[in-house]
Design an enzyme around this catalytic site. Structure first.
Site, mmCIF file in Angstrom:
data_model
loop_
_atom_site.group_PDB
_atom_site.id
_atom_site.type_symbol
_atom_site.label_atom_id
_atom_site.label_comp_id
_atom_site.label_asym_id
_atom_site.label_seq_id
_atom_site.Cartn_x
_atom_site.Cartn_y
_atom_site.Cartn_z
ATOM 1 C CG ASP A 210 -2.013 1.177 1.422
ATOM 2 O OD1 ASP A 210 -3.121 0.936 0.658
ATOM 3 O OD2 ASP A 210 -1.981 1.758 2.413
ATOM 4 C CD GLU A 240 -2.435 2.096 -3.237
ATOM 5 O OE1 GLU A 240 -3.660 3.036 -3.757
ATOM 6 O OE2 GLU A 240 -1.656 2.138 -2.535
ATOM 7 C CG ASP A 321 -7.371 2.377 -3.461
ATOM 8 O OD1 ASP A 321 -8.926 2.287 -2.371
ATOM 9 O OD2 ASP A 321 -6.633 1.744 -3.547
#
Length: 488
Positions: A210, A240, A321
């Protein structure tokens, strides 16, 4: 240094699961007094709906029938948030998900089916409940852990009176619930690297990381790779990162990234007619593309990285997301199908966001995080589910669609064609994103020998033959694709 990425990723079809909303198992016995929201409650209400890891185990047959052979799970460690990006114990699977025992069962059952499991690692920030931060809340500047975070003043204000009052400590995007870890501190560094290694030894198959750019520390990520690959050389490390990421993919940090550039290109071409151009996932614009512009975008994606890395990209259309695939193209199922077929015929590992295959739709967070409607089969788009199964099966059936090199053959108007080649196997893939039937001539088909017969394995079932180095009169219906295969 030669770049090496895990071989299994090149053959993987991922399925991303948001654990609280995928499936609730009747086998998991919670303590008395635990109350969840009803399954299927509107996601904007937030709260916990009770999905758990045993629920995933119970649905592995479904996932295997879909063709999935890898899972990416949003965070599963103990947290006070339904998405679990607010970690307060990195060494314990959340009891609401079934605890460590449920993860052990999931890994055993998934691995027995040849399904890998990748977990979400949130190492930039923790939560107000994370024990070193709580220690500081209790002891102030006397806490030995004060340098584990970025403290700007005393006393700490972990619960500001309003959103306009910033926290007086470093926090991700200024959110008080997410205190930022000081990775420069050797104790924090050792702690996080031990967490990474611990769960690899536990049996997971890799990490999705992340917001890794928030940890602006090249040496940390190099150490992270060394630790993970020492524990399991075949572990997958995917970051990410929403943009081109050459510096991260030189063989010393990540194997791949979440390929949002791939999704933006696919949306632009296949969804050009119905694209929500006012929606900007991750702050990036979505723009309609004609075939020449799409070809340039594809060529750009292929030029970015070493071929080993290109094959290890996580090619997704949507995620927790972003808005869902169907919502982004205003429920245009034809556009969605072409996007998925493009995923299944490109190098890199396709990743399906849970429920897309049955037609789940929704705007960005929290609307993209609804519960999977296991209880109501009437909500399923069965025809779309069958399409996903066939497209995934096609990718598994032909190695050239997974590992073959790629050359663009044609890009005019709304028609795009590419050639993939691997040994004696070749595939000619033609997409027509327009509203009219397209008829085209494909040239420069080397290394296909003269007289090569290619079978249409996706469309009308008519063979075509290479004559004079070309395929003439190739016809593709509107909003459709044809896939011609030459194989031994």
């Amino acid at each position: 240094m030669p770049v090496r990425t895990p071989e299994w990723v090149k053959d993987a079809v991922f399925y991303q699961i948001f654990p609280d909303r995928f499936a609730r198992s009747k086998r998991l016995r919670h303590p008395r007094g635990i109350h969840f929201k009803p399954w299927g409650s509107p996601p904007e209400e937030q709260g916990f709906q009770g999905g758990d890891l045993l629920g995933i185990v119970d649905r592995l047959d479904y996932l295997q029938e879909l063709g999935v052979n890898a899972l990416y799970l949003n965070p599963i460690f103990q947290s006070a948030a339904n998405h679990r990006y607010h970690t307060y114990d990195y060494y314990r699977v959340d009891p609401l998900l079934g605890g460590d025992a449920a993860l052990r069962e999931l890994l055993q059952e998934a691995h027995a089916r040849g399904i890998r499991v990748v977990l979400d690692g949130v190492f930039n920030h923790a939560s107000r409940g994370f024990w070193p931060f709580h220690h500081i809340l209790e002891n102030g500047g006397d806490s030995p852990y004060v340098d584990w975070f970025y403290i700007h003043g005393w006393p700490l204000h972990p619960y500001p009176p309003d959103e306009k009052t910033p926290p007086n400590y470093g926090a991700w995007w200024g959110i008080p619930a997410l205190p930022k870890l000081n990775v420069a501190n050797p104790g924090v560094r050792d702690y996080l690297l031990d967490v990474a290694e611990y769960w690899i030894h536990f049996g997971i198959d890799g990490w999705r990381l992340d917001v890794p750019e928030e940890i602006d520390d090249e040496a940390f990520w190099q150490d992270f790779r060394r630790v993970v690959k020492r524990a399991n050389p075949d572990a997958y490390i995917v970051g990410e990162i929403w943009h081109d990421a050459q510096e991260w993919l030189q063989g010393d940090r990540f194997d791949g990234v979440m390929n949002y550039g791939f999704s933006r290109a696919a949306f632009g071409f296949f969804g050009a007619q119905t694209l929500r151009t006012d929606y900007k996932p991750g702050g990036y614009e979505l723009r309609p593309l004609d075939a020449p512009a799409f070809a340039r975008a594809v060529a750009h994606l292929l030029s970015l990285y070493d071929w080993e890395v290109t094959q290890a990209q996580l090619n997704l259309m949507d995620s927790h997301d972003t808005a869902r695939l169907l919502w982004t193209v205003q429920e245009d199922e034809g556009a969605a199908r072409l996007c998925v077929l493009f995923q299944m015929t490109m190098p890199g590992a396709p990743c399906i966001y849970y429920g897309d295959e049955i037609g789940m739709s929704g705007a960005s967070d929290p609307y993209c995080r609804a519960a999977f409607p296991w209880h109501d089969r009437g909500q399923w788009n069965e025809a779309l589910l069958d399409f996903y199964r066939r497209a995934i099966a096609l990718r598994h059936r032909y190695p050239v669609l997974r590992r073959g090199d790629l050359r663009i053959l044609y890009a005019q108007g709304q028609t795009f064609a590419m050639l993939r080649h691997l040994g004696r196997e070749a595939a000619v893939i033609v997409f027509n994103a327009g509203n009219q039937q397209a008829t085209l001539r494909l040239e420069d088909l080397h290394p296909l020998p003269e007289g090569t017969r290619l079978q249409d394995v996706w469309g009308e079932g008519r063979d075509v033959v290479v004559q004079n180095g070309s395929l003439s009169q190739v016809t593709v219906p509107a909003r459709a694709a044809r896939i011609f295969m030459a194989h031994p």
